[in-house]
Design a protein around this motif. Structure first.
Motif, PDB file in Angstrom:
ATOM      1  N   VAL A  79      63.998  23.501  58.651  1.00 60.40           N
ATOM      2  CA  VAL A  79      63.416  23.644  59.992  1.00 60.40           C
ATOM      3  C   VAL A  79      63.256  22.277  60.645  1.00 60.40           C
ATOM      4  O   VAL A  79      63.463  22.125  61.844  1.00 60.40           O
ATOM      5  CB  VAL A  79      62.050  24.363  59.925  1.00 60.40           C
ATOM      6  CG1 VAL A  79      61.361  24.372  61.273  1.00 60.40           C
ATOM      7  CG2 VAL A  79      62.215  25.783  59.398  1.00 60.40           C
ATOM      8  N   ALA A  89      61.655  26.724  56.010  1.00 54.72           N
ATOM      9  CA  ALA A  89      60.983  27.927  56.514  1.00 54.72           C
ATOM     10  C   ALA A  89      60.320  28.654  55.346  1.00 54.72           C
ATOM     11  O   ALA A  89      60.978  28.924  54.333  1.00 54.72           O
ATOM     12  CB  ALA A  89      61.990  28.848  57.202  1.00 54.72           C
ATOM     13  N   LEU A  95      60.378  31.635  64.664  1.00 59.51           N
ATOM     14  CA  LEU A  95      59.407  30.548  64.797  1.00 59.51           C
ATOM     15  C   LEU A  95      58.399  30.890  65.882  1.00 59.51           C
ATOM     16  O   LEU A  95      58.757  31.121  67.034  1.00 59.51           O
ATOM     17  CB  LEU A  95      60.097  29.223  65.112  1.00 59.51           C
ATOM     18  CG  LEU A  95      60.940  28.651  63.986  1.00 59.51           C
ATOM     19  CD1 LEU A  95      61.716  27.433  64.459  1.00 59.51           C
ATOM     20  CD2 LEU A  95      60.080  28.311  62.786  1.00 59.51           C
ATOM     21  N   LEU A  98      55.627  25.578  66.285  1.00 57.54           N
ATOM     22  CA  LEU A  98      56.488  24.482  65.855  1.00 57.54           C
ATOM     23  C   LEU A  98      56.028  23.205  66.541  1.00 57.54           C
ATOM     24  O   LEU A  98      55.932  23.146  67.768  1.00 57.54           O
ATOM     25  CB  LEU A  98      57.946  24.767  66.236  1.00 57.54           C
ATOM     26  CG  LEU A  98      58.994  23.775  65.778  1.00 57.54           C
ATOM     27  CD1 LEU A  98      59.112  23.768  64.260  1.00 57.54           C
ATOM     28  CD2 LEU A  98      60.347  24.101  66.411  1.00 57.54           C
ATOM     29  N   VAL A 112      54.442  24.229  61.236  1.00 57.98           N
ATOM     30  CA  VAL A 112      55.372  25.347  61.434  1.00 57.98           C
ATOM     31  C   VAL A 112      54.615  26.653  61.209  1.00 57.98           C
ATOM     32  O   VAL A 112      53.783  26.748  60.308  1.00 57.98           O
ATOM     33  CB  VAL A 112      56.557  25.284  60.437  1.00 57.98           C
ATOM     34  CG1 VAL A 112      57.444  26.529  60.528  1.00 57.98           C
ATOM     35  CG2 VAL A 112      57.384  24.021  60.639  1.00 57.98           C
ATOM     36  N   VAL A 114      55.818  30.896  61.092  1.00 58.44           N
ATOM     37  CA  VAL A 114      56.878  31.899  61.217  1.00 58.44           C
ATOM     38  C   VAL A 114      56.243  33.272  61.374  1.00 58.44           C
ATOM     39  O   VAL A 114      55.332  33.633  60.633  1.00 58.44           O
ATOM     40  CB  VAL A 114      57.803  31.882  59.975  1.00 58.44           C
ATOM     41  CG1 VAL A 114      58.825  33.016  60.044  1.00 58.44           C
ATOM     42  CG2 VAL A 114      58.504  30.533  59.849  1.00 58.44           C
TER      43      VAL A 114
END
Length: 145
Positions: A79, A89, A95, A98, A112, A114
């Motif tokens: 990522v 990830a 995503l 971020l 990050v 997800v």
């Protein structure tokens, strides 16, 4: 005027006001004296995933990525990077959060997120929690100006 969001701020001591960021009936409340609730528990689950949908920086450095919010990733896909460290990830999905390309991040920074729901992932607009926090900030500014 200084406004703190969430834990580690004390209204009237380290900051003018604090906005509560913890889930619950106090979310978005303006605190004029004293601290917000301490950091506790797990994030609200999305498709059965809580903290495992986030990646936190294990070292400080410049965050480099070519991806953007909404991009699809598979678990283990690269990522971003921080120096020589490749950020992978944690799950398959889209995503949802971020860190911006080129930003310097400290160790422990959330970098990050997800959303594992795939096509039904919510990656645009304001969710309930940030909307209530933003409403609290707006009300605080309106009353202190």
């Amino acid at each position: 005027m200084t406004i703190g969001l969430g834990p580690n701020f004390i209204a009237g001591e380290t900051i003018d006001v604090v906005i509560e960021t913890a889930w619950g009936e106090r979310l978005g409340n303006i605190i004029r004296e004293g601290p917000s609730l301490p950091l506790s528990g797990e994030p609200k689950a999305i498709a059965g995933h809580e903290r495992d949908r986030f990646v936190y920086a294990t070292s400080e450095g410049q965050f480099i990525t070519k991806l953007k919010i909404g991009d699809r990733v598979n678990q283990g896909d690269p990522v971003a990077s921080i120096g020589e460290l490749t950020i992978l990830a944690p799950l398959t999905g889209r995503l949802r959060g971020l860190t911006h390309d080129g930003v310097w991040v400290g160790k422990g920074t959330k970098i990050v997120e997800v959303d594992p729901r795939g096509k039904t992932a919510v990656v645009n607009g304001l969710g309930e929690r940030p909307a209530r926090i933003a409403d609290g900030v707006l009300k605080a500014v309106e009353t202190l100006v």
